[in-house]
Enzyme design. Sequence first.
Site, PDB file in Angstrom:
ATOM      1  N   ASN A   1      -7.765  -3.749  14.123  1.00 33.71           N
ATOM      2  CA  ASN A   1      -8.623  -3.853  13.576  1.00 33.71           C
ATOM      3  C   ASN A   1      -8.914  -5.540  12.609  1.00 33.71           C
ATOM      4  OD1 ASN A   1      -8.114  -3.232  11.416  1.00 33.71           O
ATOM      5  ND2 ASN A   1      -8.805  -1.331  10.955  1.00 33.71           N
TER       6      ASN A   1
ATOM      7  N   GLU B   1      -9.639  -2.297   5.292  1.00 34.97           N
ATOM      8  CA  GLU B   1      -9.624  -2.642   6.383  1.00 34.97           C
ATOM      9  C   GLU B   1     -10.932  -2.619   6.574  1.00 34.97           C
ATOM     10  OE1 GLU B   1      -8.253  -0.459   8.657  1.00 34.97           O
ATOM     11  OE2 GLU B   1      -8.434   1.010   7.493  1.00 34.97           O
TER      12      GLU B   1
ATOM     13  N   ASP C   1       0.883  -1.239  -0.297  1.00 34.36           N
ATOM     14  CA  ASP C   1      -0.446   0.072   0.059  1.00 34.36           C
ATOM     15  C   ASP C   1       1.090   1.275  -0.059  1.00 34.36           C
ATOM     16  OD1 ASP C   1       1.135  -0.348   2.420  1.00 34.36           O
ATOM     17  OD2 ASP C   1      -1.048  -1.405   3.420  1.00 34.36           O
TER      18      ASP C   1
ATOM     19  N   HIS D   1      -7.198  -5.650   9.968  1.00 32.55           N
ATOM     20  CA  HIS D   1      -6.669  -5.340   8.383  1.00 32.55           C
ATOM     21  C   HIS D   1      -5.226  -6.077   7.909  1.00 32.55           C
ATOM     22  CE1 HIS D   1      -4.676  -1.271   9.735  1.00 32.55           C
ATOM     23  NE2 HIS D   1      -3.867  -2.004   9.250  1.00 32.55           N
TER      24      HIS D   1
HETATM   25  P1  PGA Z   1       2.130  -1.945  12.607  1.00 34.41           P
HETATM   26  O1  PGA Z   1       1.035  -2.224  11.682  1.00 34.41           O
HETATM   27  O2  PGA Z   1       2.487  -2.780  12.420  1.00 34.41           O
HETATM   28  O3  PGA Z   1       2.355  -1.041  12.686  1.00 34.41           O
HETATM   29  O4  PGA Z   1       1.772  -2.719  13.666  1.00 34.41           O
HETATM   30  C1  PGA Z   1       0.475  -3.277  11.307  1.00 34.41           C
HETATM   31  C2  PGA Z   1      -0.694  -3.189   9.998  1.00 34.41           C
HETATM   32  O5  PGA Z   1      -1.192  -2.273  10.155  1.00 34.41           O
HETATM   33  O6  PGA Z   1      -0.952  -3.895   9.581  1.00 34.41           O
END
Ligand code: PGA
Length: 270
Positions: free
Chosen positions: A137, A144, A67, A139
């Site tokens: 969450n 999302e 992304d 994702h």
């Molecule tokens: P993080 O993010 O490794 O900073 O916890 C993971 C994500 O949002 O995919």
Amino acid sequence: MEVIIENDAAAVAELAAHIIGELVRRKPDATLGLATGSTPVETYKALIKLHRETQLSFKNISTFNLDEYIGIAEDNAQSYRSFMQNKLFESIDIDVSRTYFPRCESDQNPAVAGLAYEHIISEVGGIDLQILGIGSNGHIGFNEPTSSFASKTRVKTLTPSTIADNSRLFADDEFQPHLAMTMGIATILATGKILLLATGRHKAQAVRDAVEGALSAICPASSLQLHQNAVLIVDSQAASKLKHTQYYQWARKENQIIKDKFGYFPSLGN
Ligand code: PGA
């Protein structure tokens, strides 16, 4: 789905880097799907170490990041290209002309940008191995909750919880994007092998929902249940809400026996 529980974040990174390194040794022109976020940083450090200490070469690989924010220039320190440049690319022998991000400039139609990204992925023959983090969450990428399992690369509006999770990385007076281009869930499910990495207690519920919960768009990571070669490498804190940990540990031992007998077998997390 294979679930591998390691004691801590350092062991998660070691194992992930080992698996990626094995792939690159066997297939020097492999295509890797990369992720940003805090979780994979230790894995990237371990890959840099492998590059320095064992001459593991990345010069023929191609990479596709999951992304990229919309509204941030490529050379801005907050862009995911800058992140990858700092955390990995500048420390290995990669050819940056074969590192791709799903960019969409503000005057560009996101539908066209999404199709273009999918086109380049298919032109190189698809992604051999995709690294994923997981949001608190559930994702994956910026898919999302409620993202379609059939989605391809497209624009997504970030949820308030994701914006809050990521706000720690932005100064108070700095622009924090709320839109991103992200590979879709179908894009991720089309990759050859998936390594989802999760560390820390704040990921425990998302990991539980992904592995042992129902297949549901509310937990996008649960879509990995549909992938024939998805491996979750988690530390004991991220695994703390899983119900079947003894089974996963037993299965890991059995898989090791098969691996020792027959050698490399891509679906066994080696
Ligand atoms: P993080 O993010 O490794 O900073 O916890 C993971 C994500 O949002 O995919």
